[in-house]
Design a protein around this motif. Structure first.
Motif, PDB file in Angstrom:
ATOM      1  N   ALA A  13      37.482  48.040  39.555  1.00  0.00           N
ATOM      2  CA  ALA A  13      36.436  47.022  39.716  1.00  0.00           C
ATOM      3  C   ALA A  13      35.974  46.884  41.164  1.00  0.00           C
ATOM      4  CB  ALA A  13      36.953  45.668  39.214  1.00  0.00           C
ATOM      5  N   THR A  29      40.408  43.990  31.575  1.00  0.00           N
ATOM      6  CA  THR A  29      39.051  43.532  31.265  1.00  0.00           C
ATOM      7  C   THR A  29      38.738  42.254  32.027  1.00  0.00           C
ATOM      8  OG1 THR A  29      39.285  44.460  29.048  1.00  0.00           O
ATOM      9  CG2 THR A  29      37.463  42.947  29.397  1.00  0.00           C
ATOM     10  N   GLN A  70      38.047  43.011  35.626  1.00  0.00           N
ATOM     11  CA  GLN A  70      36.718  43.628  35.718  1.00  0.00           C
ATOM     12  C   GLN A  70      35.627  42.555  35.751  1.00  0.00           C
ATOM     13  OE1 GLN A  70      35.868  46.222  32.373  1.00  0.00           O
ATOM     14  NE2 GLN A  70      33.674  46.066  32.704  1.00  0.00           N
TER      15      GLN A  70
END
Length: 231
Positions: A25, A211, A214
């Motif tokens: 990220a 996730t 991110q």
């Protein structure tokens, strides 16, 4: 019970996952804070985790947590986070024993926590829990109620609003998950524009940590990957 060596190994694995997710990220790994979810685990395992370097622990059940906090009172630099649903009759114990409450979902609870926070302690650091997928089994407010509750909490003298916590659905499709995480990230950034102290998006657990990172999570709550499955 996990052995100290096993816990150190598990911690190293979790920290590596955080580092890899941050790299993907393009974020600094230091921008993500790890909360060890120690609910249902004995005080001895908290000590092992402490000796491995962890200082932030999350608890869901008030009486179990308060007993653990008392048993570990000599570890004065532990930050205890209450992360479970909170009933009115338990707010005093939480106000007196915790540093953070991540699960505020109504003004009544926030007011009681502020009123019952001992004045010799710093203000409680609090997060508003958002039920992003509108699941009946989970606590939290709807996203459209966030701004109103944030404004009310901001006026309470013994609380400091730090941001948002959420537990997205574990059964969502990939598209639904992306929508939920995006909506939380946008709501968090909107709060940051209004309140100087808002710096925390508590999002992501053992199964969706990458996730969450991110999408800008600054705090992940990990239990199973550190301590093993709950009995």
């Amino acid at each position: 019970m996990a052995q100290p060596l096993a816990l150190k190994t598990q911690l190293a694995s979790v920290e590596q996952q955080i580092e890899q997710a941050c790299k993907a990220a393009q974020r600094d790994p230091d921008s993500v804070h790890l909360i060890a979810v120690s609910k249902t685990k004995p005080a001895s395992m908290v000590v092992e985790a402490y000796q491995a370097g962890l200082r932030d622990f999350g608890e869901n059940y008030v009486q179990e947590a308060v007993d653990k906090i008392a048993e570990l009172a000599q570890y004065k630099d532990i930050n205890w986070h209450f992360i479970g649903p909170l009933q009115s009759n338990k707010t005093r114990l939480v106000a007196e024993n915790f540093a953070w409450v991540q699960s505020i979902d109504r003004l009544k609870i926030a007011r009681r926590l502020s009123e019952q926070r001992p004045t010799h302690l710093p203000p409680l650091q609090v997060l508003i829990q958002v039920n992003i997928d509108d699941e009946s089994s989970k606590s939290g407010i709807a996203l459209e109620q966030l701004q109103e509750l944030a404004a009310e909490i901001d006026q309470l003298p013994q609380l400091t609003l730090r941001g948002i916590m959420s537990i997205p659905s574990a059964n969502a499709s990939e598209q639904q998950q992306q929508q939920s995480f995006n909506a939380l990230a946008e709501a968090f950034h909107a709060l940051q524009q209004e309140y100087d102290n808002v710096d925390t998006l508590s999002l992501g657990m053992s199964n969706d940590m990458a996730t969450a990172i991110q999408h800008g999570s600054t705090m992940v709550r990990v239990g199973t990957s550190l301590f093993g499955k709950r009995q």
